[in-house]
Design an enzyme around this catalytic site. Structure first.
Site: not given
Length: 235
Positions: A9, A57, A152
């Site tokens: 990420e 994220h 995510h």
């Protein structure tokens, strides 16, 4: 065969513009079995996240402020990945960020640290041309449970990718860490195999075999007084 499924990420989309890695997740598989020897880091990127990235994220600047720098984990990470096949979904993105982080430390580019890199997105596009091949789309198509993926996350996504990969390459219903753990006393766990990956030969009967077969059918038809099903269908 040692394979590592890797995901990152980041603070944004462009390492060239200074965006940094904020999370790395790695899931290890040896001989197509999960080992549980995974690796996971949150990282302080030394810069602010883009707002759009945080929406994806959920890793805020405040959360990352006390996390280690990439430089502090680079040796451990590269030692863990050394010699393995690295499988990444849309590998160009993650490798670009890893190359940028390594360059800051004066280290060789990422491909020089590992055996090879496999892009599962390229694989999926070859298998499912013209369809969406995002990780979520593949999970749905291959019946991989991703209900926990509300945001995510690098380690979560690496685990999902491992499940997707094994189904794309073998047709196995699910990953097994140890068949002995899954089976009860006297039971054997056998993985399902996708037979569509094999080309089966067609062997035609010889003339004598065909004549013998016809003889058997005539005898059966005679013994049933002409009531055999194939006889009725042909008529």
């Amino acid at each position: 065969m040692r394979q590592i499924f890797l995901d990152t990420e980041t603070t944004g989309l462009s390492p060239e513009s200074g965006d940094r890695i904020i999370e790395i997740g790695c899931v290890e598989m040896v001989n197509r079995r999960l080992t549980g020897e995974n690796l996971h880091f949150y990282l302080n990127p030394e810069r602010k996240n883009h707002e759009d990235a945080v929406k994806i994220h959920g890793l805020t600047d405040e959360f990352l402020a006390d996390k280690p720098l990439f430089s502090a984990v680079s040796d451990e990470l590269m030692a863990y990945l050394s010699g393995a096949e690295i499988i990444i979904h849309n590998a160009g993105f993650d490798v670009g960020f890893l190359n940028a982080e390594l360059a800051r430390l004066g280290l060789p580019k990422f491909p020089e640290h590992v055996a090879n890199i496999t892009d599962s997105l390229t694989m999926a596009r070859e298998m499912f041309p013209g369809k969406s091949n995002s990780l979520d789309a593949l999970c749905k198509r291959l019946e991989v449970d991703n209900t926990n993926r509300t945001l995510h996350g690098a380690l979560l996504d690496a685990g999902l990718l491992a499940e997707v990969y094994i189904r794309m390459t073998r047709g196995q219903d699910s990953l097994v860490i140890d068949a002995g753990d899954a089976a009860g006393p006297g039971e054997v766990v056998v993985a399902a195999v996708d037979l569509t990956q094999f080309t089966l030969p067609v062997v035609l009967a010889t003339e004598s075999e065909t004549e013998a077969h016809e003889g058997v059918l005539k005898d059966l038809d005679k013994s049933s007084n002409g009531k055999t099903k194939w006889h009725l269908l042909v008529a």
